[in-house]
Structure formats: structure tokens, C-alpha cells
Design a protein around this motif. Structure first.
Motif, PDB file in Angstrom:
ATOM      1  N   ALA A  70       0.839  -1.198   0.000  1.00 44.28           N
ATOM      2  CA  ALA A  70       0.000   0.000   0.000  1.00 44.28           C
ATOM      3  C   ALA A  70       0.876   1.252   0.000  1.00 44.28           C
ATOM      4  N   ILE A  71       0.471   2.253  -0.769  1.00 46.56           N
ATOM      5  CA  ILE A  71       1.203   3.523  -0.838  1.00 46.56           C
ATOM      6  C   ILE A  71       0.576   4.509   0.144  1.00 46.56           C
ATOM      7  N   GLN A  72       1.414   5.076   0.987  1.00 47.69           N
ATOM      8  CA  GLN A  72       0.959   6.009   2.012  1.00 47.69           C
ATOM      9  C   GLN A  72       1.611   7.366   1.789  1.00 47.69           C
ATOM     10  N   GLN A  73       0.804   8.418   1.795  1.00 46.30           N
ATOM     11  CA  GLN A  73       1.310   9.769   1.606  1.00 46.30           C
ATOM     12  C   GLN A  73       2.032  10.245   2.867  1.00 46.30           C
ATOM     13  N   THR A  74       3.210  10.844   2.671  1.00 53.00           N
ATOM     14  CA  THR A  74       3.988  11.384   3.791  1.00 53.00           C
ATOM     15  C   THR A  74       4.184  12.891   3.681  1.00 53.00           C
ATOM     16  N   GLY A  75       4.139  13.427   2.456  1.00 48.43           N
ATOM     17  CA  GLY A  75       4.351  14.848   2.258  1.00 48.43           C
ATOM     18  C   GLY A  75       5.808  15.272   2.270  1.00 48.43           C
ATOM     19  N   ARG A  76       6.711  14.349   2.468  1.00 49.67           N
ATOM     20  CA  ARG A  76       8.140  14.666   2.513  1.00 49.67           C
ATOM     21  C   ARG A  76       8.691  14.702   1.098  1.00 49.67           C
ATOM     22  N   ASP A  77       9.507  15.718   0.796  1.00 50.16           N
ATOM     23  CA  ASP A  77       9.994  15.928  -0.573  1.00 50.16           C
ATOM     24  C   ASP A  77      10.819  14.765  -1.095  1.00 50.16           C
ATOM     25  N   LEU A  78      11.617  14.131  -0.220  1.00 48.93           N
ATOM     26  CA  LEU A  78      12.522  13.072  -0.673  1.00 48.93           C
ATOM     27  C   LEU A  78      11.942  11.678  -0.472  1.00 48.93           C
ATOM     28  N   ASP A  79      10.652  11.584  -0.210  1.00 46.87           N
ATOM     29  CA  ASP A  79       9.986  10.287  -0.137  1.00 46.87           C
ATOM     30  C   ASP A  79       9.354   9.979  -1.487  1.00 46.87           C
ATOM     31  N   VAL A  80       9.678   8.807  -2.033  1.00 49.60           N
ATOM     32  CA  VAL A  80       9.093   8.387  -3.310  1.00 49.60           C
ATOM     33  C   VAL A  80       8.661   6.929  -3.197  1.00 49.60           C
ATOM     34  N   ALA A  81       7.622   6.577  -3.902  1.00 46.17           N
ATOM     35  CA  ALA A  81       7.132   5.199  -3.933  1.00 46.17           C
ATOM     36  C   ALA A  81       7.037   4.757  -5.385  1.00 46.17           C
ATOM     37  N   VAL A  82       7.492   3.548  -5.664  1.00 45.39           N
ATOM     38  CA  VAL A  82       7.388   2.993  -7.010  1.00 45.39           C
ATOM     39  C   VAL A  82       5.950   2.539  -7.235  1.00 45.39           C
ATOM     40  N   GLN A  83       5.348   3.047  -8.283  1.00 47.84           N
ATOM     41  CA  GLN A  83       3.953   2.713  -8.581  1.00 47.84           C
ATOM     42  C   GLN A  83       3.908   1.502  -9.515  1.00 47.84           C
ATOM     43  N   GLY A  84       3.313   0.411  -9.036  1.00 49.96           N
ATOM     44  CA  GLY A  84       3.271  -0.799  -9.843  1.00 49.96           C
ATOM     45  C   GLY A  84       4.604  -1.525  -9.802  1.00 49.96           C
ATOM     46  N   PRO A 188      20.410  -4.187 -15.336  1.00 53.50           N
ATOM     47  CA  PRO A 188      19.465  -3.917 -16.425  1.00 53.50           C
ATOM     48  C   PRO A 188      19.484  -2.449 -16.841  1.00 53.50           C
ATOM     49  N   ASP A 189      18.969  -2.193 -18.019  1.00 54.55           N
ATOM     50  CA  ASP A 189      18.849  -0.819 -18.505  1.00 54.55           C
ATOM     51  C   ASP A 189      17.670  -0.128 -17.835  1.00 54.55           C
ATOM     52  N   ALA A 190      17.705   1.194 -17.860  1.00 56.02           N
ATOM     53  CA  ALA A 190      16.607   1.974 -17.296  1.00 56.02           C
ATOM     54  C   ALA A 190      15.327   1.715 -18.085  1.00 56.02           C
ATOM     55  N   ASP A 191      14.212   1.686 -17.379  1.00 51.06           N
ATOM     56  CA  ASP A 191      12.910   1.429 -17.986  1.00 51.06           C
ATOM     57  C   ASP A 191      12.042   2.668 -17.824  1.00 51.06           C
ATOM     58  N   ALA A 192      11.705   3.311 -18.945  1.00 51.29           N
ATOM     59  CA  ALA A 192      10.929   4.557 -18.903  1.00 51.29           C
ATOM     60  C   ALA A 192       9.490   4.344 -18.466  1.00 51.29           C
ATOM     61  N   SER A 193       9.020   3.089 -18.442  1.00 53.81           N
ATOM     62  CA  SER A 193       7.630   2.833 -18.062  1.00 53.81           C
ATOM     63  C   SER A 193       7.430   2.794 -16.548  1.00 53.81           C
ATOM     64  N   VAL A 194       8.532   2.719 -15.770  1.00 51.62           N
ATOM     65  CA  VAL A 194       8.426   2.691 -14.309  1.00 51.62           C
ATOM     66  C   VAL A 194       8.137   4.113 -13.820  1.00 51.62           C
ATOM     67  N   ALA A 195       7.136   4.246 -12.956  1.00 52.62           N
ATOM     68  CA  ALA A 195       6.713   5.557 -12.472  1.00 52.62           C
ATOM     69  C   ALA A 195       6.838   5.649 -10.960  1.00 52.62           C
ATOM     70  N   LEU A 196       7.084   6.872 -10.466  1.00 55.34           N
ATOM     71  CA  LEU A 196       7.194   7.147  -9.045  1.00 55.34           C
ATOM     72  C   LEU A 196       6.038   8.016  -8.582  1.00 55.34           C
ATOM     73  N   VAL A 197       5.735   7.898  -7.310  1.00 54.04           N
ATOM     74  CA  VAL A 197       4.766   8.772  -6.648  1.00 54.04           C
ATOM     75  C   VAL A 197       5.536   9.592  -5.628  1.00 54.04           C
ATOM     76  N   GLY A 198       5.563  10.921  -5.812  1.00 56.09           N
ATOM     77  CA  GLY A 198       6.311  11.777  -4.912  1.00 56.09           C
ATOM     78  C   GLY A 198       5.583  12.012  -3.602  1.00 56.09           C
ATOM     79  N   GLY A 199       6.359  12.261  -2.536  1.00 52.86           N
ATOM     80  CA  GLY A 199       5.772  12.534  -1.236  1.00 52.86           C
ATOM     81  C   GLY A 199       5.027  11.361  -0.644  1.00 52.86           C
TER      82      GLY A 199
END
Length: 246
Positions: A70-84, A188-199
Motif C-alpha cells: 500500500a502507498i501512504q502519503q507522507t508529504g516529505r519531498d525526498l519520499d518516493v514510492a514505485v507505482q506498480g 538492467p537498462d533503465a525502464d521509462a515505463s516505471v513511475a514514481l509517486v512523490g511525497g
């Protein structure tokens, strides 16, 4: 009786090992980005044995549960969560590359972007350095930008882009440090399809209820194995008495 002793003995031993794995998962139920370890039992015959009825029970680590937490919002600038699906690439002290889902980032005394455990976050061109007195933001694609503190909002300075990868799940393995690596050792090479959720941060995918139920079930299985050993001992004692009468 011989088969009973071998099966019960090895079964009790590996039930304890699986109990340790379950306890480890439960202890990391609140660890950011943790992935539960999966174990299973299988029967293995004893080779080079005069008695083909002998077999052992083996606790086999079948892999890792890659279900997102589960992704939980923290509001911190340097917190990121990988989506999917996907991973954040980090560089270890020996120069090797590993992957993590723990997006609780920080900067060290030299301004280098790191994980909480001290692993250096990799960018497309190497480590990402954050200058002092800036406000940092991380975009969905992993781009790290900074705006100088105390100035009116304007164009942000791009500091780098976090390397996000998505290797095949059958080609990655968990290390003793909790980080994942490719089995073949090739990053592995970087994958442009991977997305992050900020904060935000991703929680552990361990179900506390399921882990507790597993621990109770394993405790009962261990008790059953002990009862089988007691029955084997009782049968052997009675058989010895019968032979003594003859």
C-alpha cells in the motif's frame, strides 16, 4: 516405522526453519518496500540408501512475493514510492548495482542522494548530487529538480534522473542485505515505463493476519511431528518386548 522417523525428524527441523522465515516476514510488516519471502515443503528421497522407503522433508525457498504494498502519503519531498512494478537502482560501496523499493531517500554530508540504509541512488549518469539550501522535488519519471530556497519560484534546476529499472522477476534474487540483484550479475537498462509517486512511501506487502495464522499452523504441525516421533518410539519399545517374549 523407519520412514516415519525420517519424515517426522526432517519435517520438524524444516518447520522450525519455515517458522523463522515467517517470523522474519512478520518482523518486517512495517518495513518500507519490504517483499515477503515464500517457502514451501517438498519430499526428497534418501539416495544410496538400502531402504527405498526413507525420505526427507525439505523446506525450499520458492521465491519472493512481488505483490505491491500500500502507498501512504507522507508529504516529505525526498519520499518516493514505485507505482506498480519496478525498482530503484542503487550503488553499493563495492561498486555493484542493486535494487530496492524503499524510497525513503536522504542526502549525505556531501549532498549525494542515498537511501536510509546508506546506498547511493543511481542516476542516468551516475550518483545524483543535491546542492545545499535548495528545495528538492522528484517527478513521476524520476527526474530530481531543485529550486534555491529564499528565491521566488522560477525554473527548477534538473539535478539528474533516478535510474528506474524493471528486470524480469525470475532473474532477480534477494541478498542478505535485503536488496535485490540480477542472477546473471548484469545490471538492467533503465525502464521509462516505471513511475514514481512523490511525497509517499510504499508499505510492506506482508499481511500480519496471514503471518500470524501461518505461525499458529506451523506450531501445530511441529507438535504433530513430535507426536509421530513419540509413536515411533512407543512402537519400537513394544516390538522389542514382543521379540523378547519369543
Amino acid at each position: 516405522m523407519d520412514r516415519m522417523i525420517y519424515t517426522a525428524m526432517s519435517g520438524a527441523k524444516h518447520i522450525l526453519e519455515k517458522q523463522a522465515t515467517t517470523s522474519h516476514n512478520l518482523a518486517n510488516a512495517t518495513t518500507t518496500g519490504f517483499r515477503a519471502q515464500l517457502d514451501s515443503f517438498r519430499a526428497v528421497p534418501v539416495l544410496n540408501s538400502p531402504s527405498p522407503t526413507r525420505s526427507f522433508v525439505v523446506d525450499s525457498t520458492v521465491g519472493t512475493d512481488y505483490t505491491p504494498g500500500a502507498i501512504q502519503q507522507t508529504g516529505r519531498d525526498l519520499d518516493v514510492a514505485v507505482q506498480g512494478k519496478g525498482w530503484i537502482s542503487v550503488q553499493l560501496e563495492d561498486g555493484s548495482e542493486a535494487f530496492t523499493r524503499d524510497g525513503s531517500l536522504k542526502t549525505n554530508e556531501n549532498g549525494i542522494l542515498q537511501t536510509r540504509a546508506g546506498a547511493t541512488v543511481l542516476g542516468d549518469g551516475g550518483p545524483i548530487t543535491v546542492p545545499p539550501d535548495v528545495t528538492v522535488s522528484v517527478a513521476k519519471d524520476g527526474t530530481v529538480s531543485a529550486i534555491a530556497a529564499g528565491f521566488k519560484p522560477g525554473a527548477a534546476t534538473v539535478l539528474g534522473r533516478i535510474k528506474l529499472v524493471n528486470p524480469a522477476e525470475d532473474n532477480i534474487v534477494r541478498g542478505d542485505d535485503g536488496l535485490f540483484r540480477t542472477k546473471d550479475g548484469n545490471p538492467p537498462d533503465a525502464d521509462a515505463s516505471v513511475a514514481l509517486v512523490g511525497g509517499a512511501l510504499e508499505g510492506s506487502n506482508v499481511s500480519v493476519v496471514d503471518a500470524m495464522v501461518d505461525m499458529i499452523s506451523l506450531a501445530r504441525q511441529f507438535e504433530l511431528q513430535m507426536n509421530l516421533l513419540k509413536n515411533a518410539e512407543s512402537n519400537e519399545t513394544k516390538a522389542a518386548q514382543l521379540f523378547g517374549l519369543s
